[in-house]
Design a protein around this motif. Structure first.
Motif, PDB file in Angstrom:
ATOM      1  N   ALA A 170      44.360 -49.512  62.505  1.00 23.49           N
ATOM      2  CA  ALA A 170      43.847 -49.227  61.161  1.00 23.49           C
ATOM      3  C   ALA A 170      43.060 -47.928  61.134  1.00 23.49           C
ATOM      4  O   ALA A 170      43.166 -47.139  60.175  1.00 23.49           O
ATOM      5  CB  ALA A 170      42.968 -50.387  60.690  1.00 23.49           C
ATOM      6  N   GLY A 171      42.290 -47.683  62.172  1.00 19.10           N
ATOM      7  CA  GLY A 171      41.519 -46.440  62.244  1.00 19.10           C
ATOM      8  C   GLY A 171      42.415 -45.223  62.322  1.00 19.10           C
ATOM      9  O   GLY A 171      42.179 -44.218  61.637  1.00 19.10           O
TER      10      GLY A 171
ATOM     11  N   GLY B 171      45.669 -41.497  55.806  1.00 25.40           N
ATOM     12  CA  GLY B 171      44.908 -41.837  54.605  1.00 25.40           C
ATOM     13  C   GLY B 171      45.209 -43.212  54.054  1.00 25.40           C
ATOM     14  O   GLY B 171      44.933 -43.494  52.882  1.00 25.40           O
ATOM     15  N   ILE B 172      45.785 -44.091  54.883  1.00 23.37           N
ATOM     16  CA  ILE B 172      46.120 -45.448  54.440  1.00 23.37           C
ATOM     17  C   ILE B 172      44.880 -46.328  54.542  1.00 23.37           C
ATOM     18  O   ILE B 172      44.232 -46.376  55.587  1.00 23.37           O
ATOM     19  CB  ILE B 172      47.257 -46.042  55.297  1.00 23.37           C
ATOM     20  CG1 ILE B 172      48.524 -45.194  55.154  1.00 23.37           C
ATOM     21  CG2 ILE B 172      47.538 -47.489  54.891  1.00 23.37           C
ATOM     22  CD1 ILE B 172      49.666 -45.643  56.051  1.00 23.37           C
ATOM     23  N   ASP B 173      44.570 -47.018  53.474  1.00 23.76           N
ATOM     24  CA  ASP B 173      43.391 -47.885  53.466  1.00 23.76           C
ATOM     25  C   ASP B 173      43.536 -48.978  54.525  1.00 23.76           C
ATOM     26  O   ASP B 173      44.622 -49.527  54.736  1.00 23.76           O
ATOM     27  CB  ASP B 173      43.230 -48.520  52.083  1.00 23.76           C
ATOM     28  CG  ASP B 173      41.898 -49.241  51.945  1.00 23.76           C
ATOM     29  OD1 ASP B 173      41.829 -50.427  52.304  1.00 23.76           O
ATOM     30  OD2 ASP B 173      40.920 -48.598  51.494  1.00 23.76           O
ATOM     31  N   ARG B 174      42.427 -49.317  55.154  1.00 25.33           N
ATOM     32  CA  ARG B 174      42.431 -50.320  56.214  1.00 25.33           C
ATOM     33  C   ARG B 174      42.963 -51.671  55.738  1.00 25.33           C
ATOM     34  O   ARG B 174      43.572 -52.426  56.515  1.00 25.33           O
ATOM     35  CB  ARG B 174      41.018 -50.498  56.777  1.00 25.33           C
ATOM     36  CG  ARG B 174      40.566 -49.369  57.691  1.00 25.33           C
ATOM     37  CD  ARG B 174      39.137 -49.595  58.174  1.00 25.33           C
ATOM     38  NE  ARG B 174      38.751 -48.617  59.189  1.00 25.33           N
ATOM     39  CZ  ARG B 174      38.938 -48.781  60.493  1.00 25.33           C
ATOM     40  NH1 ARG B 174      39.502 -49.890  60.948  1.00 25.33           N
ATOM     41  NH2 ARG B 174      38.560 -47.857  61.356  1.00 25.33           N
ATOM     42  N   LEU B 175      42.736 -52.006  54.484  1.00 23.26           N
ATOM     43  CA  LEU B 175      43.180 -53.288  53.937  1.00 23.26           C
ATOM     44  C   LEU B 175      44.687 -53.446  54.057  1.00 23.26           C
ATOM     45  O   LEU B 175      45.190 -54.491  54.499  1.00 23.26           O
ATOM     46  CB  LEU B 175      42.756 -53.412  52.470  1.00 23.26           C
ATOM     47  CG  LEU B 175      43.253 -54.677  51.741  1.00 23.26           C
ATOM     48  CD1 LEU B 175      42.660 -55.925  52.368  1.00 23.26           C
ATOM     49  CD2 LEU B 175      42.928 -54.588  50.252  1.00 23.26           C
ATOM     50  N   TRP B 176      45.436 -52.385  53.668  1.00 24.88           N
ATOM     51  CA  TRP B 176      46.899 -52.467  53.700  1.00 24.88           C
ATOM     52  C   TRP B 176      47.423 -52.520  55.135  1.00 24.88           C
ATOM     53  O   TRP B 176      48.388 -53.231  55.418  1.00 24.88           O
ATOM     54  CB  TRP B 176      47.504 -51.276  52.948  1.00 24.88           C
ATOM     55  CG  TRP B 176      47.087 -51.235  51.507  1.00 24.88           C
ATOM     56  CD1 TRP B 176      46.328 -50.295  50.890  1.00 24.88           C
ATOM     57  CD2 TRP B 176      47.383 -52.222  50.519  1.00 24.88           C
ATOM     58  NE1 TRP B 176      46.128 -50.609  49.574  1.00 24.88           N
ATOM     59  CE2 TRP B 176      46.768 -51.793  49.310  1.00 24.88           C
ATOM     60  CE3 TRP B 176      48.097 -53.415  50.512  1.00 24.88           C
ATOM     61  CZ2 TRP B 176      46.856 -52.518  48.131  1.00 24.88           C
ATOM     62  CZ3 TRP B 176      48.186 -54.152  49.335  1.00 24.88           C
ATOM     63  CH2 TRP B 176      47.563 -53.695  48.160  1.00 24.88           C
ATOM     64  N   THR B 177      46.780 -51.780  56.013  1.00 30.57           N
ATOM     65  CA  THR B 177      47.182 -51.844  57.424  1.00 30.57           C
ATOM     66  C   THR B 177      46.942 -53.233  57.982  1.00 30.57           C
ATOM     67  O   THR B 177      47.774 -53.779  58.718  1.00 30.57           O
ATOM     68  CB  THR B 177      46.390 -50.814  58.265  1.00 30.57           C
ATOM     69  OG1 THR B 177      46.577 -49.511  57.713  1.00 30.57           O
ATOM     70  CG2 THR B 177      46.865 -50.826  59.721  1.00 30.57           C
TER      71      THR B 177
END
Length: 476
Positions: A173-174, A181-187
């Motif tokens: 996620a990091g 630029g992908i939000d951690r939630l979606w990952t």
């Protein structure tokens, strides 16, 4: 919580700091010498598993190649990208040499622990098997040592099944957030769903997933490193010279000199390839093979791939670039590898590394899960326990991804891995004569002209072996 942290920090210091690394090194050298340099004797045979011939695989069973790839997928992870960078930063280029050295020694340790896991494996009755240190402790050392097997199983679940999976989710996620630029939630959602799909398919689906993911990630990463080596070919001899001279203190790249190089190289090498830590034997036991030593030889190749190939790729990416400056560079971990890649081939490389981290981490997640599942079956046979573990793994991968600070809760992971490694090494030392007996039988058959030695369970009637696990070997 602070009190618990102090306790686990003390355990970590006693294992990783004082006993574990010397124990691993000394035993690895001992196994290598007493076995007659077995890992070098059978080095050529290791690679046969990558190109199976007719008859090498039996329908309905997990193949030796599939078990190898699950194991490689687990060994190869963040330590190969971030861990190598840390070793070089703290220990200088010489740390790479000692990583190579401990890998060559660790190949013998891995051969014996995985051969014993094969010998004492148990049949599930459906063409699959379970095995590993917990089972060779129970069946090899006797039921009076079951408490030791339970201690091992609890530590394996805590460290690999739970803690390390949260860290893997956090790593992916990091990287996705920083470079894409992908939000951690979606990952987190993506990882949890894909993880659930694979682990609910059992070992067969885990093996099939690894058979696809691992070659892609390994070959892709090696190809990138080879490209960088070719681009910087004139600088390669100088890098190799700096690795050797720093390893033996002829040049001092960082404070601590040769001592820092040895300490960091051994520590990071052992942490990465896991030889002797007791994790890989859990996967080695699932394969159908004709002889236990056959899978031991295959698992030696796993150590070779992890450290000699993948870790070396990261090392050359860093050392052939101009981002790393010995004793000066403040950049550490995955950032050093990422910036070094960018300096070689351009900005697009950071996206490439993110994909590599995703594949590395995902393969580690499904590997870690299986280790936890296998350990759970030692503690209880109730089917609900496995479903609870699967749900927990999915949740922890998600939490690790969306809440970076949550991973600090799993401070017990490294100390627990230290404890399970000590337990495994104690059992391995006591069962080493059995391993030598297997090796002697394997060599005797090769000398007699048998191309593929076959395990004769009747010749080992004095051992507590599950005969049904070897019932179809002679028929193949």
């Amino acid at each position: 919580m602070a009190f618990l942290e102090q306790i686990f920090n003390a355990i970590g210091d006693l294992t990783w700091g004082w006993s574990l690394i010397p124990f691993l090194v000394v035993l690895g050298i001992f196994f290598t010498l007493i076995s007659g340099l077995v890992q070098f004797e059978f080095f050529g045979r290791m690679f046969r598993v990558l190109f199976p011939q007719p008859g090498d695989e039996v329908t309905g069973h997990i193949s030796s190649r599939e078990a190898l790839l699950v194991s490689v997928g687990g060994r190869v992870g963040g330590g190969n990208i971030a861990g190598v960078a840390v070793a070089i930063t703290l220990g200088g280029p010489g740390a790479v040499f000692w990583m190579w050295a401990i890998a060559l020694v660790g190949m013998a340790t891995s051969l014996f622990e995985c051969s014993l896991a094969q010998l004492y494996k148990e049949s599930n009755g459906d063409g699959t098997y379970r095995g590993g240190p917990a089972r060779y402790i129970i069946h090899g050392l006797g039921p009076q040592f079951r408490w030791l097997a339970v201690l091992y199983a609890v530590c394996l679940i805590a460290a690999f099944g739970l803690g390390f999976n949260a860290f893997q989710g956090n790593t992916v996620a990091g990287a996705a957030q920083d470079s894409l630029g992908i939000d951690r939630l979606w990952t987190g959602i993506f990882l949890a769903v894909v993880t659930g799909f694979v682990v609910y398919g059992g070992i067969n689906r885990i093996a099939k997933a690894a058979d696809i993911v691992v070659p892609v990630m390994a070959i892709g990463y090696i190809a990138m490193a080879l490209l960088i080596i070719l681009i910087n070919l004139p600088s390669l001899p100088g890098v190799l010279w700096s690795i050797v001279t720093n390893a033996f203190g002829l040049q001092e790249a960082v404070s601590g000199g040769m001592g820092a190089a040895i300490a960091q190289g051994l520590r990071r090498g052992l942490f990465s390839n896991e030889a002797g830590l007791g994790s890989a034997p859990n996967v080695a036991a699932v394969a159908w093979v004709r002889h236990p030593i056959s899978q031991g030889i295959v698992q030696s190749l796993s150590v070779f791939i992890d450290t000699i190939l993948i870790c070396s790729c990261t090392a050359f990416i860093i050392l052939l670039g101009d981002v790393y400056q010995p004793g000066v560079t403040d950049i550490n971990g995955v950032a050093l590898t990422q910036q070094s890649l960018v300096s070689h081939v351009g900005e697009w490389a950071q996206y490439y590394l993110t994909v590599a981290i995703l594949l590395f981490a995902f393969s580690s997640i499904i590997y870690n899960y299986y280790l936890g599942e296998n350990a759970m079956t030692v503690l209880t046979k109730h089917p609900i326990a496995v479903h609870i573990l699967r749900g927990l793994v999915m949740v922890l991968v998600f939490i690790g991804a969306v809440a970076p600070g949550a991973t600090s809760v799993f401070f017990f992971s490294d100390p627990m891995m230290g404890v399970l490694a000590i337990v495994n090494l104690l059992a391995l030392t006591m069962l080493f004569p059995v391993g030598l007996r297997l090796l002697s039988d394997y060599r005797k058959q090769l000398k007699a002209g048998v191309e593929h030695p076959v395990f004769d369970v009747d010749a080992y009637s004095d051992l507590d072996i599950d005969r049904t696990a070897w019932a179809d070997v002679k028929q193949a």
